[in-house]
Structures are given as structure tokens and as C-alpha cells.
Motif scaffolding. Sequence first.
Motif, PDB file in Angstrom:
ATOM      1  N   ASN A 112       0.834  -1.233   0.093  1.00 43.59           N
ATOM      2  CA  ASN A 112      -0.077  -0.012  -0.118  1.00 43.59           C
ATOM      3  C   ASN A 112       0.982   1.320  -0.123  1.00 43.59           C
ATOM      4  N   ARG A 113       1.951   1.261   0.672  1.00 41.41           N
ATOM      5  CA  ARG A 113       2.661   2.492   0.820  1.00 41.41           C
ATOM      6  C   ARG A 113       3.357   2.687  -0.689  1.00 41.41           C
ATOM      7  N   PHE A 114       3.905   1.550  -1.537  1.00 41.25           N
ATOM      8  CA  PHE A 114       4.535   1.953  -2.770  1.00 41.25           C
ATOM      9  C   PHE A 114       3.170   2.457  -3.610  1.00 41.25           C
ATOM     10  N   GLU A 115       2.098   1.755  -3.396  1.00 45.08           N
ATOM     11  CA  GLU A 115       1.265   2.261  -4.534  1.00 45.08           C
ATOM     12  C   GLU A 115       0.792   3.513  -4.020  1.00 45.08           C
ATOM     13  N   PHE A 116       0.841   4.150  -2.852  1.00 41.32           N
ATOM     14  CA  PHE A 116       0.525   5.457  -2.657  1.00 41.32           C
ATOM     15  C   PHE A 116       1.666   6.421  -3.382  1.00 41.32           C
ATOM     16  N   TYR A 117       2.891   6.056  -3.166  1.00 39.08           N
ATOM     17  CA  TYR A 117       3.818   6.909  -3.704  1.00 39.08           C
ATOM     18  C   TYR A 117       3.828   6.856  -5.243  1.00 39.08           C
ATOM     19  N   ALA A 118       3.470   5.615  -5.824  1.00 43.69           N
ATOM     20  CA  ALA A 118       3.338   5.390  -7.352  1.00 43.69           C
ATOM     21  C   ALA A 118       2.162   6.380  -7.661  1.00 43.69           C
ATOM     22  N   TYR A 119       1.122   6.471  -7.253  1.00 46.26           N
ATOM     23  CA  TYR A 119       0.045   7.486  -7.456  1.00 46.26           C
ATOM     24  C   TYR A 119       0.373   8.894  -7.536  1.00 46.26           C
ATOM     25  N   ILE A 120       1.015   9.237  -6.434  1.00 45.29           N
ATOM     26  CA  ILE A 120       1.699  10.451  -6.082  1.00 45.29           C
ATOM     27  C   ILE A 120       2.696  10.888  -7.130  1.00 45.29           C
ATOM     28  N   VAL A 121       3.486  10.183  -7.471  1.00 43.83           N
ATOM     29  CA  VAL A 121       4.517  10.368  -8.706  1.00 43.83           C
ATOM     30  C   VAL A 121       3.584  10.368  -9.952  1.00 43.83           C
TER      31      VAL A 121
ATOM     32  N   LEU B  93      -6.139  14.216  -3.787  1.00 47.16           N
ATOM     33  CA  LEU B  93      -7.020  13.078  -3.264  1.00 47.16           C
ATOM     34  C   LEU B  93      -6.488  11.840  -3.083  1.00 47.16           C
ATOM     35  N   VAL B  94      -5.118  11.525  -3.709  1.00 43.05           N
ATOM     36  CA  VAL B  94      -4.540  10.212  -3.563  1.00 43.05           C
ATOM     37  C   VAL B  94      -4.545   9.750  -2.097  1.00 43.05           C
ATOM     38  N   PRO B  95      -4.048  10.557  -0.873  1.00 40.56           N
ATOM     39  CA  PRO B  95      -4.055  10.230   0.460  1.00 40.56           C
ATOM     40  C   PRO B  95      -5.492   9.918   0.830  1.00 40.56           C
ATOM     41  N   ARG B  96      -6.558  10.407   0.260  1.00 45.54           N
ATOM     42  CA  ARG B  96      -7.607  10.682   0.718  1.00 45.54           C
ATOM     43  C   ARG B  96      -8.938   9.655   0.136  1.00 45.54           C
ATOM     44  N   LEU B  97      -8.564   9.097  -0.796  1.00 47.14           N
ATOM     45  CA  LEU B  97      -9.451   8.153  -1.622  1.00 47.14           C
ATOM     46  C   LEU B  97      -9.047   6.768  -1.262  1.00 47.14           C
ATOM     47  N   LYS B  98     -10.077   5.912  -1.013  1.00 48.85           N
ATOM     48  CA  LYS B  98      -9.999   4.367  -0.739  1.00 48.85           C
ATOM     49  C   LYS B  98      -9.584   3.909  -2.074  1.00 48.85           C
TER      50      LYS B  98
ATOM     51  N   ARG C 247      -8.190   4.232  -5.202  1.00 48.29           N
ATOM     52  CA  ARG C 247      -7.555   5.136  -5.955  1.00 48.29           C
ATOM     53  C   ARG C 247      -7.454   4.713  -7.611  1.00 48.29           C
ATOM     54  N   ILE C 248      -8.284   3.774  -7.931  1.00 43.53           N
ATOM     55  CA  ILE C 248      -8.231   3.356  -9.291  1.00 43.53           C
ATOM     56  C   ILE C 248      -9.060   4.384  -9.982  1.00 43.53           C
ATOM     57  N   ILE C 249      -9.905   5.225  -9.297  1.00 42.92           N
ATOM     58  CA  ILE C 249     -10.853   6.221  -9.906  1.00 42.92           C
ATOM     59  C   ILE C 249     -10.133   7.564 -10.554  1.00 42.92           C
ATOM     60  N   ILE C 250      -8.822   7.633  -9.796  1.00 41.35           N
ATOM     61  CA  ILE C 250      -8.115   8.753 -10.346  1.00 41.35           C
ATOM     62  C   ILE C 250      -7.414   8.203 -11.620  1.00 41.35           C
ATOM     63  N   VAL C 251      -6.810   6.935 -11.774  1.00 40.40           N
ATOM     64  CA  VAL C 251      -6.338   6.494 -13.002  1.00 40.40           C
ATOM     65  C   VAL C 251      -7.505   6.625 -14.135  1.00 40.40           C
ATOM     66  N   TYR C 252      -8.615   6.300 -13.804  1.00 44.31           N
ATOM     67  CA  TYR C 252      -9.646   6.209 -14.814  1.00 44.31           C
ATOM     68  C   TYR C 252     -10.006   7.506 -15.394  1.00 44.31           C
TER      69      TYR C 252
ATOM     70  N   ASN D 157      -7.510  -3.412 -12.416  1.00 48.05           N
ATOM     71  CA  ASN D 157      -8.632  -2.897 -12.620  1.00 48.05           C
ATOM     72  C   ASN D 157      -9.852  -4.367 -12.669  1.00 48.05           C
ATOM     73  N   SER D 158     -10.987  -3.857 -11.708  1.00 52.44           N
ATOM     74  CA  SER D 158     -12.050  -4.746 -11.667  1.00 52.44           C
ATOM     75  C   SER D 158     -13.108  -4.890 -12.548  1.00 52.44           C
ATOM     76  N   ASN D 159     -12.867  -3.601 -13.328  1.00 50.78           N
ATOM     77  CA  ASN D 159     -13.983  -3.477 -14.507  1.00 50.78           C
ATOM     78  C   ASN D 159     -13.296  -3.976 -15.757  1.00 50.78           C
ATOM     79  N   LYS D 160     -13.790  -5.055 -16.153  1.00 48.59           N
ATOM     80  CA  LYS D 160     -13.092  -5.761 -17.322  1.00 48.59           C
ATOM     81  C   LYS D 160     -13.219  -4.996 -18.760  1.00 48.59           C
ATOM     82  N   THR D 161     -14.582  -4.303 -18.698  1.00 45.94           N
ATOM     83  CA  THR D 161     -14.953  -3.689 -20.049  1.00 45.94           C
ATOM     84  C   THR D 161     -14.300  -2.196 -20.277  1.00 45.94           C
ATOM     85  N   PHE D 162     -13.704  -1.715 -19.161  1.00 54.32           N
ATOM     86  CA  PHE D 162     -13.231  -0.454 -19.355  1.00 54.32           C
ATOM     87  C   PHE D 162     -11.960  -0.185 -20.363  1.00 54.32           C
TER      88      PHE D 162
END
Length: 369
Positions: A23-32, A73-78, A80-85, A124-129
Amino acid sequence: MYDETQYKNDLLFIEKIEGITSNRFEFYAYIVGQTACLAAHVLYLILFAMNGIRGMAIFNIFSVLFYLAGVFLVPRLKERIIIVYASVIEIIIHASVATLFVGCKADFLMFLLMIIPLVFLMPNSNKTFPFVIMAVSLILYGILRIYYNDSSRAIYDIDSKTLSTAFYFINLVIGVFVLVFVTTIYYHTNKYTESMLRVQNEQLRLLASVDPLTKLSNRRAMNKALDEIHAACREDKDKYVIGIGDIDDFKRVNDSYGHDFGDIVLSTIAEIIKSSLPANSEVARWGGEEFLFAIPASELMDGAEVADKIIRSVASHKFTCGNREFFVTMTFGVCEGGRSDDVDSVISRADKRLYKGKNSGKNHTEYTD
């Protein structure tokens, strides 16, 4: 052949990847990621504003605000994949609008192709996206590439070779970064999946072939090993030895010290037997407190000597349970097999010799009928 070294290497690699994807690395990956997109759009904003491309400068103000919000929003969203979308959609819109303003010379359209592998590789859990994004990106790429290949159709015809080269270079650098990033993810994801599959197969094999208490082969695996030893014996015309040992009066150990401590006795004796055997031997927990060993390319007295060695080592090992100390002994029956012998008959003769030893004083090796 999948050996112990490869198994350990796979486990180390899986542990490393799972550490990276914590989770820590994922957080920094999103921030970067969001910060890099923010920096790119600030650069676009400056270049568009300096060259009087007002519409795109205004558009990039909104893009800058969008990525600032992403960083916030990165540290505030559970989720975070929404940010990628949202970022993927912004990239598609930005690439399309930039092409509408300045045409194809700056090659903003490359981003429509770059994001396709990215959306398929991201968690990604949404396979159609990914398929929707691929379809939209390819359709837009085709239409815009054909229509705006003639730069005169763009809102701004960037005749300046320096400006078009600057945009193209910036987009190329970002595009190469994305490709390297995606390729690296794919390589490590693929390697991680293969390692996981090998490790899981090995663990299933161990579950099916290893006794969980003593970590020795179980009866099923030992029967397979005995068949292989017998087949080698028939080919090489060698003999082999099978020994069956039983812990003397083991029920008394369980009754006196409990089944949990009885398990400790079993696992300790398993270690003693394993360490006492020649390197090419096979050993298994044959059932209950019974152990079976097989030594290929050996004769009866070789097996008897090994059994005696085990008996001495077991008898000299002091067990301590609380403030009580005790010793246990073992009895072995040993039999020799040859190319014309049936393995089961050799096991049966060794077993009869074991019980002969039990009935004649225990704590020794029987090797005759």
C-alpha cells in the motif's frame, strides 16, 4: 526440472514484488504519476501561452487544476483506481483537443495509442473499461490523423519549426517514458505470475507428497520412489535395502506426556533418521510411529549398519518435557531386494523382521528371517 534453488528464488522474487506493490508503494506510485502529469501540463500551459495558442492555454489551466486535485485526493481516496480512470479520460480529451488546435505536427495523437496497453495492465476490476478505452482511442486516432494531417485545418497552424519540434520532443519523451513504464510493468507482472504458478504447483506437490508433521515423504511419495529405485536396480543389476523402523512403546510416550509432545518426538526422530542416511537414500513416515528408508545400490549389511546407527542416535537423544527427562528407543527390520524381487514382498519381509525384533527384546536391528 524444478529444484529447491529455483523454488527459493521464486519465493524471493514474489516477496520482493509483493513488497513493491504494498500500500505504501502504491501511494507513492500514484503521487509520482499525478505529479508527473501535473508537471507536463504546466509545461504545456507555458508553451501554449507563450506562443499565443490561447484556447489550449486555457484548456491546460483546467488540466493543471485537475492534476492538482489528483495529488490532493491520492491520500484521501480508498479507491485510488478512480484517479487513474479520470486521468486516462483526461489524456484522451487533451490529446484530441490539442490535435484540433495545432494539428498532427506536434503528434499529441501518440498518447491515444500509448494509453491502450496501460489500461490493460493496470489493476482493474472493471473488465470492460480497457476495451472501451481502446475502441474510443483507436477511432479518435484514425479520424483525427486523417482529417488533421493537413495542418491548415487546425485552429492554429504552427508554422514555427522550433515550436512544433519542441512539442514533438516533449511528447516523444513522455511517450517513451510511458512505453518503458508499461513494458517494465508487463515484464515483472508476467514473471510474477509465472513464479506464483510454479510455487503453487510445488506447494501442491509437497502437500500431496510430504508428511506435514515430520516433513518426510509420505507413503504415496515413497511408493513412487521405491518403484524408481527398483527400476534402476533392474537396469544396473544392483541391489537395494529397505528398512522399516518403529518407535518402541510410543503409546506410553503419548499417554505420559501428551500427543503434542508425542508429535515433537516424532519430528525429532524424523530428523535423526534423515541425517543418518546416505545422500542417495529415501526416507518416509510410513504410518503412525513407523518409518521406512530405502538405500539404492547397497547390500543387506549396509542397511543393517545404517539402522544400527539410527538406533544408537535415537537411544542417546534426551527428551525434556517440563521438568521430566526421558529416552526412547527404536527397532528396525531390514531386508535386501534385487532385480527379480517384487518391492512389496521386500517391504513385507522387512516388516516381518521388524516385528520379530519387537518380540525379541526391541531396541535393535533384525536382518534375518
